[in-house]
Design a protein around this motif. Sequence first.
Motif, PDB file in Angstrom:
ATOM      1  N   ALA A 444       0.831  -1.204   0.000  1.00 35.42           N
ATOM      2  CA  ALA A 444       0.000   0.000   0.000  1.00 35.42           C
ATOM      3  C   ALA A 444       0.865   1.253   0.000  1.00 35.42           C
ATOM      4  N   GLY A 448       0.841   4.001  -2.852  1.00 41.26           N
ATOM      5  CA  GLY A 448       0.515   5.384  -2.524  1.00 41.26           C
ATOM      6  C   GLY A 448       1.576   6.353  -3.016  1.00 41.26           C
ATOM      7  N   LYS A 480      -6.414   4.201  -7.155  1.00 43.39           N
ATOM      8  CA  LYS A 480      -7.253   4.151  -5.956  1.00 43.39           C
ATOM      9  C   LYS A 480      -6.442   4.310  -4.663  1.00 43.39           C
ATOM     10  N   TYR A 481      -5.100   4.258  -4.755  1.00 43.55           N
ATOM     11  CA  TYR A 481      -4.268   4.410  -3.569  1.00 43.55           C
ATOM     12  C   TYR A 481      -3.913   5.876  -3.365  1.00 43.55           C
ATOM     13  N   THR A 482      -4.962   6.656  -3.154  1.00 42.55           N
ATOM     14  CA  THR A 482      -4.766   8.075  -2.894  1.00 42.55           C
ATOM     15  C   THR A 482      -3.995   8.238  -1.582  1.00 42.55           C
ATOM     16  N   GLU A 484      -4.925   9.702   0.975  1.00 41.83           N
ATOM     17  CA  GLU A 484      -5.867   9.499   2.074  1.00 41.83           C
ATOM     18  C   GLU A 484      -6.089   8.008   2.350  1.00 41.83           C
ATOM     19  N   LYS A 485      -6.319   7.221   1.281  1.00 42.08           N
ATOM     20  CA  LYS A 485      -6.546   5.790   1.473  1.00 42.08           C
ATOM     21  C   LYS A 485      -5.271   5.096   1.960  1.00 42.08           C
ATOM     22  N   THR A 486      -4.155   5.466   1.379  1.00 39.14           N
ATOM     23  CA  THR A 486      -2.878   4.862   1.786  1.00 39.14           C
ATOM     24  C   THR A 486      -2.588   5.171   3.252  1.00 39.14           C
ATOM     25  N   GLU A 488      -4.717   5.667   5.571  1.00 38.12           N
ATOM     26  CA  GLU A 488      -5.615   4.853   6.397  1.00 38.12           C
ATOM     27  C   GLU A 488      -5.081   3.429   6.552  1.00 38.12           C
ATOM     28  N   ILE A 489      -4.586   2.832   5.454  1.00 39.08           N
ATOM     29  CA  ILE A 489      -4.057   1.460   5.501  1.00 39.08           C
ATOM     30  C   ILE A 489      -2.754   1.415   6.306  1.00 39.08           C
ATOM     31  N   LYS A 494      -0.933  11.420   5.724  1.00 39.43           N
ATOM     32  CA  LYS A 494      -0.890  11.440   4.256  1.00 39.43           C
ATOM     33  C   LYS A 494       0.163  12.403   3.726  1.00 39.43           C
ATOM     34  N   ASP A 773      -2.276  -5.327  -5.638  1.00 39.64           N
ATOM     35  CA  ASP A 773      -3.189  -4.825  -4.613  1.00 39.64           C
ATOM     36  C   ASP A 773      -2.665  -5.210  -3.234  1.00 39.64           C
TER      37      ASP A 773
END
Length: 944
Positions: A444, A448, A480-482, A484-486, A488-489, A494, A773
């Motif tokens: 991830a 990112g 999809k690995y913005t 923000e998402k990265t 979070e994971i 960020k 992924d």
Amino acid sequence: MITLKINDRAVEVEEGSTILQAAKKIGVFIPTFCFDDLERMPAKHCSNCSEYGDCKICSCEVEGEVSLLTACNTEAREGMVVWTESEEVKKARIGILNRMIATHPLDCMNCRKLGACKLQKYCEMYGVKEAQYVVPYEHREKDTSNRFYYQEMDKCIRCGKCVRTCRELVGINALAMAQRGAVAYVVPNGGDTMAETACVSCGNCVSVCPVGALMPKSLHEFREWETQKVRTTCAYCGVGCQIDFSVKDGVIVDAKPANGPSNQGLLCVKGKFAYEFINHEDRLKYPMIRRNGKLERVSWEEALDFVAEKILKIKKEFGPDAIAGFSSARTVNEDSYLFQKFIRAAVGTNNVDHCARLCHSSTVAGLAATLGSGAMTNCIAEIKDADVIFITGSNTTETHPVMGMYVRQAHRMGKKIIVADPVRIPLAEIADIYLQINPGSSVALSNGMLHVIFEEGLEDKEYIEKYTEGIEELREIVKKYTPEKTAEICGVDKDLIIQAARLYASTHKSYIAYAMGITQHVNGTDNVSSLSNLALVTGNIGKKGSGVNPLRGQNNVQGACDMGALPTDYPAYQKVFNPEVQEKFEKAWGVKLSPNKGYTVTETIPAILEDKVKLLYIMGENPMVSDPDSNHVKHALEKAFVVVQDIFPNETTEYADVVLPSKAFAEKDGTFTNTERRVQRIRKAASVKGECKDDWWTIMEVMNRIGYPCHYDTVEDVFNEMRTVTPSYAGITYEKIEKEGVQWPCPTLEHPGTPILHVNGPGRGRGLLKALDWIPSPDTCNPEYPIVLTSCRILYHYHTRTQTDKTPGIHFTAPRNWIEIDPSDAKDLGIQGGDWVKVSSPRGSVYVEARIADTLRPGVAWMPFHYAGGANVLSDSEHLDPVSKIPGFKQIGVKIEKVDGKKAKELTEKARNREIEYYDREDPISTAYREHTAENLTGSVQAQ
């Protein structure tokens, strides 16, 4: 170029050279104390002369100058005329020496440095026998607080060499100069004694000290002239440091760093001090066969005949695939080559593997698929040439200490450092960006960073177009690995991800270094491939100071893989299921070979329990400690017929039916291949213990007894045969690597070797960009086991401790296991530092002492893997990386419970008794070691 004269001799040197460098070029001797002969300091010159004012022994007369100039830091000039032994120079040096011995005890005959002391040598050279005047100085007691060396600062001549080495080369600053009146003193920096400083006991200060002020706590009495020097390669981590052993009467009595290409005259605590295992009384010395439950001494003939008969019987009854072998990453290339040949050509199966399966099999799989070679792309020392250093999944200063020193040197030089690790490792303290990611979130994070690189146009479009494939698929998946998402994971800010991406992509000299924090996951291959994606997209491949650089954990992991100790690969990664390759080796070895993939290490244990494998031959491995799910391994070893070939009894020999004693690395000749693909010599230094034999000799004897005739007179014979079937080693000979190793690929005798891979594009033709992924680990998805345990190595131990624990200083520093817990988790669980806790997973439980530290985030704990009855009792052998078959050592779901009352008291007493037993042994341990009482030690006991 400029020309000058030294003692009436003309010499031409490069502009910017010092007088000392010019003198060395024509063999003119100038005495030095503070000057670093290897010239490793970041500053070109020696600053001590002006900084401390107590050396200046290299002063020379230069025509036209009113005073003497120091040769070590004075630049040579065109037409300069220098005199190194004029009357004025001699007078100055005599004065300097007089000043030094005025504060130096003249008990040379009682000093262990006698015969190797520069002060003694120069005093004799200039006729100085006693001080001509008195200099007031402060007497200090000997400091014996460090477990590996002592300081006798009354003997210090205040040259400052130890201070600079610790500060500028090691990067620790455990020593400092303090001015007291007219005299400058070397003092512990940060405490009253060395034990109170940040000292990592590397001993590099000891190695550079020109007098007897810093000396090792040796178990052996010797004088320098009584010893012979033997150059060899360190047998610990994959850096491959060069060492000069001092040998007296066949016993190694001292170790000093040599100037090898990967260590540049530096060592760590293990390389410098942990050689006692070679001489240890517990060494296996003769063959043994288990009879009536006990191992009994037998002759070599009986033991070899017994092993051969058992192999032939099982092969006849169940077929060759009922036999498996574990080779070793600790022994020499020649042994691993012959071992895999034994399993393949003599037994008839591809069931051969070794511990790389448990550390870097995902590296071999990931980099081979994406780049065409599963090896380190660049050199170790190149990390100092990088503009940006990205360290992830590697506690470098603990696991590869000399390389960690290089990172600290790079930091002093202004290089930028990014660290991504779940544990706040020491290098995080100097990092420009530290990402304390959740365990197992590396894919991830890479995705990112790639998202940011693509969004901001930071990729190297020209390199991508010319040298890669799969770019569109990669672009699509990382969308999809913005940040923000990265975030979070990964559990990080960020903005830090954005900054890391920008920094890494800002140069073509970004160097990735990683280790088992990346590889030891059920998605380890994906983790490695994702780092390859980063390097390829930014064009950081095939250039100096860049690349993707896996750091091998053991000394010969790279070599054992190169030699074909893998179930799918012959030497040089030639595939067993390729008909052309199979035909090549059948012709070379004169026998029909199996085309079927063999069992990996992690598949062999279940195969034994399923009655598919009946005999396991283990050379130099200790799976009872190193393999996942120790109880699972125990059941398998109890069931199979087990042959163990090793240097010490260990947790695995307890289950062996036959034990065959091996020579240690310092008792044999051969080659190791370090993590940068450098093939280097090891040489016999110590006398052989008991009836120990070379591993290659033992394997040859077994091969002959089971019907495969072969004969080698020397280990070099084995190496030369290996070269004929291993294209990457074909141009390497013992003669060629006598002075310095060569990096493969080296296809011909004329070829110089290959420091940097993929210079003209990735070896596979085009670099494969893999669209990946992030997938969570199944072992950390069970709410009954809410804490994520990650296992780690520590500075003071190596692998399963069979070697390091034989050095008293190391044993007393780290005698038993522990678990480190975050303060918030400890508070929730009612645990304080020093409490006994029960740590459980679905595979079992262990009892250990708790340490509380803020190096972790809530929900994460870590434990060293070195100890029996420790982390690998808890680790998972069921869920494996689907490609490499590596287990997820770095993500183990556990629960932690405080142990109270009677049980805690019982555990404390058990641990204390074990340490008192070790402490009171009759080993010739020096008084300084015995000062450390058992009450100061810490440790672990497996749950009953």
